[in-house]
Design a protein around this motif. Structure first.
Motif, PDB file in Angstrom:
ATOM      1  N   VAL A 433       0.875  -1.181   0.000  1.00  0.00           N
ATOM      2  CA  VAL A 433       0.000   0.000   0.000  1.00  0.00           C
ATOM      3  C   VAL A 433       0.909   1.227   0.000  1.00  0.00           C
ATOM      4  O   VAL A 433       1.624   1.481   0.968  1.00  0.00           O
ATOM      5  CB  VAL A 433      -0.938   0.014   1.220  1.00  0.00           C
ATOM      6  N   LEU A 434       0.897   1.944  -1.103  1.00  0.00           N
ATOM      7  CA  LEU A 434       1.791   3.083  -1.312  1.00  0.00           C
ATOM      8  C   LEU A 434       1.023   4.375  -1.090  1.00  0.00           C
ATOM      9  O   LEU A 434       0.147   4.736  -1.889  1.00  0.00           O
ATOM     10  CB  LEU A 434       2.374   3.043  -2.726  1.00  0.00           C
ATOM     11  N   VAL A 435       1.317   5.075  -0.003  1.00  0.00           N
ATOM     12  CA  VAL A 435       0.643   6.326   0.327  1.00  0.00           C
ATOM     13  C   VAL A 435       1.453   7.484  -0.257  1.00  0.00           C
ATOM     14  O   VAL A 435       2.572   7.744   0.170  1.00  0.00           O
ATOM     15  CB  VAL A 435       0.495   6.496   1.853  1.00  0.00           C
ATOM     16  N   GLY A 436       0.882   8.156  -1.239  1.00  0.00           N
ATOM     17  CA  GLY A 436       1.568   9.291  -1.864  1.00  0.00           C
ATOM     18  C   GLY A 436       2.174   8.897  -3.197  1.00  0.00           C
ATOM     19  O   GLY A 436       2.914   7.915  -3.293  1.00  0.00           O
ATOM     20  N   VAL A 440       8.805  10.971  -4.948  1.00  0.00           N
ATOM     21  CA  VAL A 440       9.346   9.746  -4.340  1.00  0.00           C
ATOM     22  C   VAL A 440       8.447   8.564  -4.634  1.00  0.00           C
ATOM     23  O   VAL A 440       8.900   7.492  -5.039  1.00  0.00           O
ATOM     24  CB  VAL A 440       9.522   9.944  -2.815  1.00  0.00           C
ATOM     25  N   GLY A 441       7.137   8.745  -4.416  1.00  0.00           N
ATOM     26  CA  GLY A 441       6.201   7.647  -4.653  1.00  0.00           C
ATOM     27  C   GLY A 441       6.226   7.152  -6.081  1.00  0.00           C
ATOM     28  O   GLY A 441       6.117   5.936  -6.342  1.00  0.00           O
ATOM     29  N   ARG A 442       6.402   8.061  -7.031  1.00  0.00           N
ATOM     30  CA  ARG A 442       6.430   7.672  -8.441  1.00  0.00           C
ATOM     31  C   ARG A 442       7.639   6.793  -8.740  1.00  0.00           C
ATOM     32  O   ARG A 442       7.538   5.814  -9.489  1.00  0.00           O
ATOM     33  CB  ARG A 442       6.460   8.951  -9.299  1.00  0.00           C
ATOM     34  N   ILE A 499       4.789   4.787   3.331  1.00  0.00           N
ATOM     35  CA  ILE A 499       4.298   6.164   3.416  1.00  0.00           C
ATOM     36  C   ILE A 499       5.321   7.066   2.734  1.00  0.00           C
ATOM     37  O   ILE A 499       6.359   7.399   3.299  1.00  0.00           O
ATOM     38  CB  ILE A 499       4.080   6.580   4.881  1.00  0.00           C
ATOM     39  N   ALA A 500       5.029   7.431   1.492  1.00  0.00           N
ATOM     40  CA  ALA A 500       5.968   8.206   0.677  1.00  0.00           C
ATOM     41  C   ALA A 500       5.565   9.664   0.553  1.00  0.00           C
ATOM     42  O   ALA A 500       6.188  10.414  -0.196  1.00  0.00           O
ATOM     43  CB  ALA A 500       6.076   7.594  -0.722  1.00  0.00           C
ATOM     44  N   VAL A 524       7.118   1.216   6.199  1.00  0.00           N
ATOM     45  CA  VAL A 524       8.282   1.962   5.727  1.00  0.00           C
ATOM     46  C   VAL A 524       7.830   3.397   5.498  1.00  0.00           C
ATOM     47  O   VAL A 524       6.773   3.629   4.898  1.00  0.00           O
ATOM     48  CB  VAL A 524       8.843   1.371   4.411  1.00  0.00           C
ATOM     49  N   LEU A 525       8.596   4.351   5.987  1.00  0.00           N
ATOM     50  CA  LEU A 525       8.193   5.745   5.810  1.00  0.00           C
ATOM     51  C   LEU A 525       9.403   6.637   5.573  1.00  0.00           C
ATOM     52  O   LEU A 525      10.534   6.270   5.879  1.00  0.00           O
ATOM     53  CB  LEU A 525       7.397   6.237   7.016  1.00  0.00           C
ATOM     54  N   ARG A 526       9.134   7.808   4.997  1.00  0.00           N
ATOM     55  CA  ARG A 526      10.184   8.772   4.670  1.00  0.00           C
ATOM     56  C   ARG A 526       9.916  10.080   5.394  1.00  0.00           C
ATOM     57  O   ARG A 526       8.792  10.374   5.814  1.00  0.00           O
ATOM     58  CB  ARG A 526      10.204   9.066   3.169  1.00  0.00           C
TER      59      ARG A 526
END
Length: 575
Positions: A433-436, A440-442, A499-500, A524-526
């Protein structure tokens, strides 16, 4: 002294007092801008004691306007605006119309004529870009989708106000109160004058787009090659002021428009970030002088003589504009948090309001009382803006808990709030699950695609969600701190939550919801902030990636691999 020192006296008094009062209000958690405006009041002609040279202060303010708008141009990205154009462009235009209508109606009630009412309404309709950028940056949400929408909205407002500043002198006679001299062809030839003005503006814009975007980046590159820092800074400032002056002298357009386009053309250069950074101290210094000079024009007695009028101005700025913006954002089916952030961003007025009010007075359209009311509204709204931003989280929590209407407006009829039924269910077990889906998310998504790893995107930007779905990428629109969004992303069966997003305000809430729904999910978060990274690691929120640290590790790893250093200290040693 054998020579005049009025200029030195004015600058010394303005900067010195602005520094002291800016520090005092900053200690009270208010924008230093409030202190600068109060400093202008103290040294202005409306208060006893020392009075600075108003004429010199006005000229210094003009330089401040140039550098302020140059800075706006440096930060203006057509790509960023296009990414949020579907909400920023119509939202800003409708909000300007609504706020202007409120101002016009209020001014009519006070017995003002149409020209004064129109200038007054327009001045109340546009927020301060300077205040907004600082508020978003202080809260770490400048690069988030909420920040991009708010900035895009303000950029559209700025562009509209630049056109208003250009056109107002040409139509002053048509509005009935401006002097005939304001119209180049006389009162009977307003439309010809308006056509000439638009032609000059079009010629200037065409020249900048065709010639400026090629010449200025090249010039900046040539100067940068000399290795001289002061020459580079001089080049940046000379272009900003020179183009602004040339635009006014040759094309009859405002200093603001000329400086804005010079900054926008500078942005085309690979050295644009350096130009913004090295010109920042000078821009900040002259912007202080601009706000001080604005304060010098303020008549404090308006607070005593017309308190109800001041309250009406504050109500239009802080309630009327905010309610209109929140309603518009919700109508575009964006989350409640986005609506409240945009609404808070617009709950103040600033530099364009001052410029427009000053022009209105100079053209004989706006009475001095109107300028004082606008300045009073700016002082109060800017001082309270930080409190408005602080109220976003509790207001959002209160509305979601107690208002079914708010929840229904936010999600129930939004087709992008739920995953399409056509999504293969096999891709919704063990997925990421990619938030954002920003920069970075791309990049993360492209690697997942290359490796064949299934993922679902949770993104607040509805336009991005539409684009992803057009490419058959599972995506859901909404704020991932809302449990419904993570449920739609099937977090209960996910293998990892990434969480990007640049907005780390609700990270703890996202992680808490995810672990309630899926205790085994890996997180995982940035973050860009080293303090946030330390706190996230202490709280065991998940694997934290801190931008500068990870960048340094990556560069170091590349150097070691390429140079082949293995203890001997010699490049090219046995690998």
């Amino acid at each position: 002294m054998p020579h005049e020192i009025n200029l030195i006296t004015t600058i010394a008094a303005a900067l010195g007092l602005a520094m002291v009062l800016g520090y005092v209000v900053a200690r009270w958690k208010m924008p230093p801008l409030v202190g600068y405006l109060v400093a202008g009041i103290v040294i202005g002609p409306a208060t006893p004691g020392f009075v600075a040279d108003v004429g010199l202060a006005s000229q210094l303010a003009e330089i401040g306007v140039m550098l302020l708008m140059f800075g706006v141009g440096l930060h203006f990205s057509l790509g960023d605006l296009m990414a949020v154009r579907r909400i920023a462009v119509p939202g800003a235009i409708v909000q300007i119309a609504a706020a202007t209508a409120l101002g016009v109606a209020t001014a009519f009630f006070w017995g003002w004529d149409f020209g004064a009412a129109l200038v007054f309404g327009l001045a109340l309709s546009v927020a301060s870009t300077v205040v907004l950028l600082r508020a978003l940056d202080d809260r770490g949400v400048l690069d988030s989708i909420n920040g991009r929408i708010a900035v895009g909205w303000l950029v559209v407002e700025d562009l509209v106000m630049v056109m208003v500043l250009v056109l107002l002198p040409a139509i002053a006679g048509l509005l009935g109160s401006g002097p005939a001299a304001a119209v180049p062809g006389g009162e009977g030839d307003v439309w010809t004058a308006l056509g000439i003005t638009l032609a000059k503006v079009a010629a200037f814009v065409a020249l900048m787009l065709v010639v400026g975007r090629r010449v200025f980046p090249r010039l900046l590159w040539l100067v940068a090659r000399t290795g001289s820092r002061e020459l580079f800074t001089l080049c940046v400032v000379a272009v900003a002021v020179g183009v602004a002056y040339g635009a006014a002298a040759l094309f009859g357009v405002s200093f603001a428009l000329g400086a804005f386009f010079s900054g926008m053309m500078m942005r085309e250069s690979e050295f644009s970030h350096r130009a913004a950074e090295e010109s920042l101290p000078l821009r900040d210094a002259f912007s202080v002088l601009f706000f001080v000079s604005v304060g010098m024009l303020f008549e404090p007695q308006v607070l005593v003589e017309a308190p109800l009028k001041v309250l009406a101005v504050v109500a239009i700025v802080m309630l009327g504009k905010t309610v209109a913006a929140v309603a518009l954002v919700l109508a575009f089916r964006y989350p409640l948090n986005t609506a409240l952030t945009v609404g808070a961003s617009l709950a103040q007025i600033g530099e364009f309001s001052f410029i427009l009010a000053g022009l209105g007075v100079a053209l004989g359209l706006l009475p001095i009382e109107g300028q004082s009311l606008i300045l009073a509204g700016a002082l109060i709204s800017i001082a309270l803006n930080s409190l408005v931003f602080a109220a976003i989280a509790p207001t959002q929590k209160w509305l979601r808990a107690r208002s079914a209407l708010a929840r229904n407006l936010e999600r129930s009829t939004d087709p992008l709030a739920e995953l399409p039924a056509t999504v293969d269910q096999s891709l919704l077990t063990g997925q990421v699950v990619l938030v954002g889906y920003g920069r970075v998310g791309r990049r993360i998504a492209s690697v997942l695609d290359a490796k064949g790893i299934p993922y679902v995107v949770a993104e607040q930007n509805r336009e991005l969600v539409e684009q992803l779905r057009a490419r058959n990428v599972p995506a859901v629109s909404g704020d991932a701190s809302d449990p419904a969004v993570l449920i739609q992303a099937h977090i209960a069966r996910a293998g990892m939550l990434v969480i990007a997003t640049a907005d780390t305000f609700d990270v703890r809430k996202m992680v808490g919801i995810a672990r309630k729904l899926n205790p085994k999910v890996e997180v995982v978060l940035r973050t860009h902030d080293e303090d946030d990274a330390r706190l996230f690691e202490q709280d065991a929120l998940g694997k934290v990636f801190f931008g500068e640290h990870e960048l340094a590790l990556g560069i170091t790893r590349h150097i070691v691999e390429r140079m082949g250093v293995h203890g001997s200290g010699r490049p090219g040693a046995a690998r």
